[in-house]
Motif scaffolding. Structure first.
Motif, PDB file in Angstrom:
ATOM      1  N   ILE A  26       0.832  -1.202   0.000  1.00 24.66           N
ATOM      2  CA  ILE A  26       0.000   0.000   0.000  1.00 24.66           C
ATOM      3  C   ILE A  26       0.869   1.255   0.000  1.00 24.66           C
ATOM      4  CG2 ILE A  26      -1.622   1.345   1.400  1.00 24.66           C
ATOM      5  CD1 ILE A  26      -2.770  -1.277   2.348  1.00 24.66           C
ATOM      6  N   ASP A  27       1.921   1.237   0.833  1.00 28.91           N
ATOM      7  CA  ASP A  27       2.839   2.372   0.944  1.00 28.91           C
ATOM      8  C   ASP A  27       4.263   1.834   0.988  1.00 28.91           C
ATOM      9  OD1 ASP A  27       4.342   4.602   1.518  1.00 28.91           O
ATOM     10  OD2 ASP A  27       3.363   5.051   3.421  1.00 28.91           O
ATOM     11  N   ALA A  28       4.939   1.861  -0.147  1.00 21.82           N
ATOM     12  CA  ALA A  28       6.290   1.305  -0.243  1.00 21.82           C
ATOM     13  C   ALA A  28       7.272   2.000   0.692  1.00 21.82           C
ATOM     14  CB  ALA A  28       6.787   1.393  -1.676  1.00 21.82           C
ATOM     15  N   ALA A  29       6.978   3.234   1.072  1.00 21.81           N
ATOM     16  CA  ALA A  29       7.873   3.984   1.957  1.00 21.81           C
ATOM     17  C   ALA A  29       7.563   3.771   3.435  1.00 21.81           C
ATOM     18  CB  ALA A  29       7.787   5.472   1.631  1.00 21.81           C
ATOM     19  N   ALA A  30       6.556   2.961   3.735  1.00 21.06           N
ATOM     20  CA  ALA A  30       6.168   2.741   5.134  1.00 21.06           C
ATOM     21  C   ALA A  30       7.287   2.047   5.906  1.00 21.06           C
ATOM     22  CB  ALA A  30       4.901   1.900   5.203  1.00 21.06           C
ATOM     23  N   THR A  31       7.450   2.454   7.157  1.00 23.98           N
ATOM     24  CA  THR A  31       8.382   1.788   8.058  1.00 23.98           C
ATOM     25  C   THR A  31       7.549   0.907   8.977  1.00 23.98           C
ATOM     26  OG1 THR A  31       9.868   3.693   8.000  1.00 23.98           O
ATOM     27  CG2 THR A  31      10.136   2.143   9.828  1.00 23.98           C
ATOM     28  N   VAL A  32       7.818  -0.390   8.940  1.00 22.90           N
ATOM     29  CA  VAL A  32       7.035  -1.350   9.718  1.00 22.90           C
ATOM     30  C   VAL A  32       7.952  -2.025  10.724  1.00 22.90           C
ATOM     31  CG1 VAL A  32       5.536  -3.372   9.611  1.00 22.90           C
ATOM     32  CG2 VAL A  32       5.598  -1.764   7.685  1.00 22.90           C
ATOM     33  N   GLN A  33       7.549  -2.003  11.983  1.00 27.19           N
ATOM     34  CA  GLN A  33       8.277  -2.712  13.034  1.00 27.19           C
ATOM     35  C   GLN A  33       7.312  -3.701  13.667  1.00 27.19           C
ATOM     36  OE1 GLN A  33       9.614   0.586  15.468  1.00 27.19           O
ATOM     37  NE2 GLN A  33      11.610   0.532  14.490  1.00 27.19           N
ATOM     38  N   THR A  34       7.756  -4.947  13.797  1.00 23.42           N
ATOM     39  CA  THR A  34       6.901  -5.966  14.392  1.00 23.42           C
ATOM     40  C   THR A  34       7.607  -6.614  15.568  1.00 23.42           C
ATOM     41  OG1 THR A  34       7.739  -7.654  12.892  1.00 23.42           O
ATOM     42  CG2 THR A  34       5.751  -6.491  12.192  1.00 23.42           C
ATOM     43  N   ASP A  35       6.829  -7.039  16.540  1.00 25.56           N
ATOM     44  CA  ASP A  35       7.356  -7.763  17.686  1.00 25.56           C
ATOM     45  C   ASP A  35       6.471  -8.990  17.884  1.00 25.56           C
ATOM     46  OD1 ASP A  35       8.022  -8.791  20.206  1.00 25.56           O
ATOM     47  OD2 ASP A  35       8.626  -6.825  20.936  1.00 25.56           O
ATOM     48  N   VAL A  36       6.989 -10.149  17.514  1.00 22.74           N
ATOM     49  CA  VAL A  36       6.208 -11.384  17.580  1.00 22.74           C
ATOM     50  C   VAL A  36       5.833 -11.717  19.019  1.00 22.74           C
ATOM     51  CG1 VAL A  36       6.256 -13.860  17.073  1.00 22.74           C
ATOM     52  CG2 VAL A  36       7.214 -12.249  15.441  1.00 22.74           C
ATOM     53  N   LYS A  37       6.708 -11.414  19.974  1.00 21.33           N
ATOM     54  CA  LYS A  37       6.424 -11.742  21.379  1.00 21.33           C
ATOM     55  C   LYS A  37       5.249 -10.946  21.933  1.00 21.33           C
ATOM     56  CE  LYS A  37      11.071 -13.251  22.547  1.00 21.33           C
ATOM     57  NZ  LYS A  37      12.264 -13.007  23.358  1.00 21.33           N
ATOM     58  N   THR A  38       5.203  -9.656  21.625  1.00 23.65           N
ATOM     59  CA  THR A  38       4.118  -8.817  22.150  1.00 23.65           C
ATOM     60  C   THR A  38       2.951  -8.704  21.176  1.00 23.65           C
ATOM     61  OG1 THR A  38       5.061  -6.775  21.249  1.00 23.65           O
ATOM     62  CG2 THR A  38       5.752  -7.423  23.479  1.00 23.65           C
ATOM     63  N   LYS A  39       3.135  -9.261  19.964  1.00 25.99           N
ATOM     64  CA  LYS A  39       2.107  -9.230  18.906  1.00 25.99           C
ATOM     65  C   LYS A  39       1.841  -7.816  18.407  1.00 25.99           C
ATOM     66  CE  LYS A  39       1.355 -13.623  19.818  1.00 25.99           C
ATOM     67  NZ  LYS A  39       1.984 -14.655  19.034  1.00 25.99           N
ATOM     68  N   GLN A  40       2.790  -6.916  18.587  1.00 24.86           N
ATOM     69  CA  GLN A  40       2.606  -5.517  18.228  1.00 24.86           C
ATOM     70  C   GLN A  40       3.198  -5.209  16.860  1.00 24.86           C
ATOM     71  OE1 GLN A  40       3.889  -2.861  21.262  1.00 24.86           O
ATOM     72  NE2 GLN A  40       2.958  -1.093  20.308  1.00 24.86           N
ATOM     73  N   VAL A  41       2.432  -4.426  16.087  1.00 27.61           N
ATOM     74  CA  VAL A  41       2.888  -3.939  14.782  1.00 27.61           C
ATOM     75  C   VAL A  41       2.822  -2.418  14.833  1.00 27.61           C
ATOM     76  CG1 VAL A  41       2.444  -3.896  12.305  1.00 27.61           C
ATOM     77  CG2 VAL A  41       1.999  -5.990  13.604  1.00 27.61           C
ATOM     78  N   SER A  42       3.952  -1.774  14.561  1.00 26.61           N
ATOM     79  CA  SER A  42       4.027  -0.319  14.540  1.00 26.61           C
ATOM     80  C   SER A  42       4.331   0.099  13.107  1.00 26.61           C
ATOM     81  CB  SER A  42       5.136   0.152  15.477  1.00 26.61           C
ATOM     82  OG  SER A  42       5.282   1.543  15.400  1.00 26.61           O
ATOM     83  N   VAL A  43       3.520   1.015  12.593  1.00 25.47           N
ATOM     84  CA  VAL A  43       3.656   1.431  11.197  1.00 25.47           C
ATOM     85  C   VAL A  43       3.755   2.949  11.113  1.00 25.47           C
ATOM     86  CG1 VAL A  43       2.655   1.302   8.889  1.00 25.47           C
ATOM     87  CG2 VAL A  43       2.169  -0.520  10.539  1.00 25.47           C
ATOM     88  N   ASP A  44       4.824   3.428  10.494  1.00 26.60           N
ATOM     89  CA  ASP A  44       4.974   4.857  10.214  1.00 26.60           C
ATOM     90  C   ASP A  44       4.709   5.017   8.721  1.00 26.60           C
ATOM     91  OD1 ASP A  44       5.514   7.539  10.366  1.00 26.60           O
ATOM     92  OD2 ASP A  44       7.690   7.294  10.375  1.00 26.60           O
ATOM     93  N   THR A  45       3.604   5.685   8.383  1.00 22.34           N
ATOM     94  CA  THR A  45       3.148   5.716   7.000  1.00 22.34           C
ATOM     95  C   THR A  45       2.296   6.940   6.718  1.00 22.34           C
ATOM     96  OG1 THR A  45       1.910   4.458   5.340  1.00 22.34           O
ATOM     97  CG2 THR A  45       1.111   4.336   7.589  1.00 22.34           C
ATOM     98  N   ARG A  46       2.078   7.187   5.441  1.00 22.52           N
ATOM     99  CA  ARG A  46       1.136   8.230   5.023  1.00 22.52           C
ATOM    100  C   ARG A  46      -0.215   7.618   4.658  1.00 22.52           C
ATOM    101  NH1 ARG A  46       4.553  12.560   1.434  1.00 22.52           N
ATOM    102  NH2 ARG A  46       6.038  13.081   3.060  1.00 22.52           N
ATOM    103  N   ALA A  47      -0.290   6.289   4.640  1.00 17.73           N
ATOM    104  CA  ALA A  47      -1.540   5.602   4.287  1.00 17.73           C
ATOM    105  C   ALA A  47      -2.566   5.764   5.409  1.00 17.73           C
ATOM    106  CB  ALA A  47      -1.276   4.126   4.038  1.00 17.73           C
ATOM    107  N   ALA A  48      -3.827   5.621   5.051  1.00 12.93           N
ATOM    108  CA  ALA A  48      -4.913   5.737   6.030  1.00 12.93           C
ATOM    109  C   ALA A  48      -4.973   4.484   6.899  1.00 12.93           C
ATOM    110  CB  ALA A  48      -6.242   5.919   5.312  1.00 12.93           C
ATOM    111  N   GLU A  49      -5.408   4.663   8.137  1.00  7.55           N
ATOM    112  CA  GLU A  49      -5.504   3.532   9.067  1.00  7.55           C
ATOM    113  C   GLU A  49      -6.419   2.436   8.513  1.00  7.55           C
ATOM    114  OE1 GLU A  49      -6.685   2.430  13.666  1.00  7.55           O
ATOM    115  OE2 GLU A  49      -6.837   4.504  13.024  1.00  7.55           O
ATOM    116  N   ALA A  50      -7.528   2.825   7.908  1.00  8.98           N
ATOM    117  CA  ALA A  50      -8.466   1.839   7.358  1.00  8.98           C
ATOM    118  C   ALA A  50      -7.794   0.990   6.283  1.00  8.98           C
ATOM    119  CB  ALA A  50      -9.696   2.534   6.797  1.00  8.98           C
TER     120      ALA A  50
END
Length: 64
Positions: A26-50
């Motif tokens: 959706i956003d090739a420039a998005a920065t995605v950080q995931t943590d499998v242990k906490t099940k958390q996904v953090s996304v820095d993006t210009r895309a809409a949350e929906a």
């Protein structure tokens, strides 16, 4: 904009990679950080949350 999601069925690094690729489709420039242990996904993006929620769902994952 930074969004935080909890993805309870993200269980391994392959899950993390799938979610990251779905978001970056959706956003090739998005920065995605995931943590499998906490099940958390953090996304820095210009895309809409929906759009991010839809991409994660279409990749086969649920958001808590």
């Amino acid at each position: 904009m930074t969004y935080e999601f909890i993805v309870p069925d993200m269980a391994c690094s392959a899950c993390s990679d799938t979610i990251t690729k779905a978001i970056q489709a959706i956003d090739a420039a998005a920065t995605v950080q995931t943590d499998v242990k906490t099940k958390q996904v953090s996304v820095d993006t210009r895309a809409a949350e929906a759009d991010l929620r839809r991409a994660i769902a279409e990749a086969g994952y649920t958001i808590a």
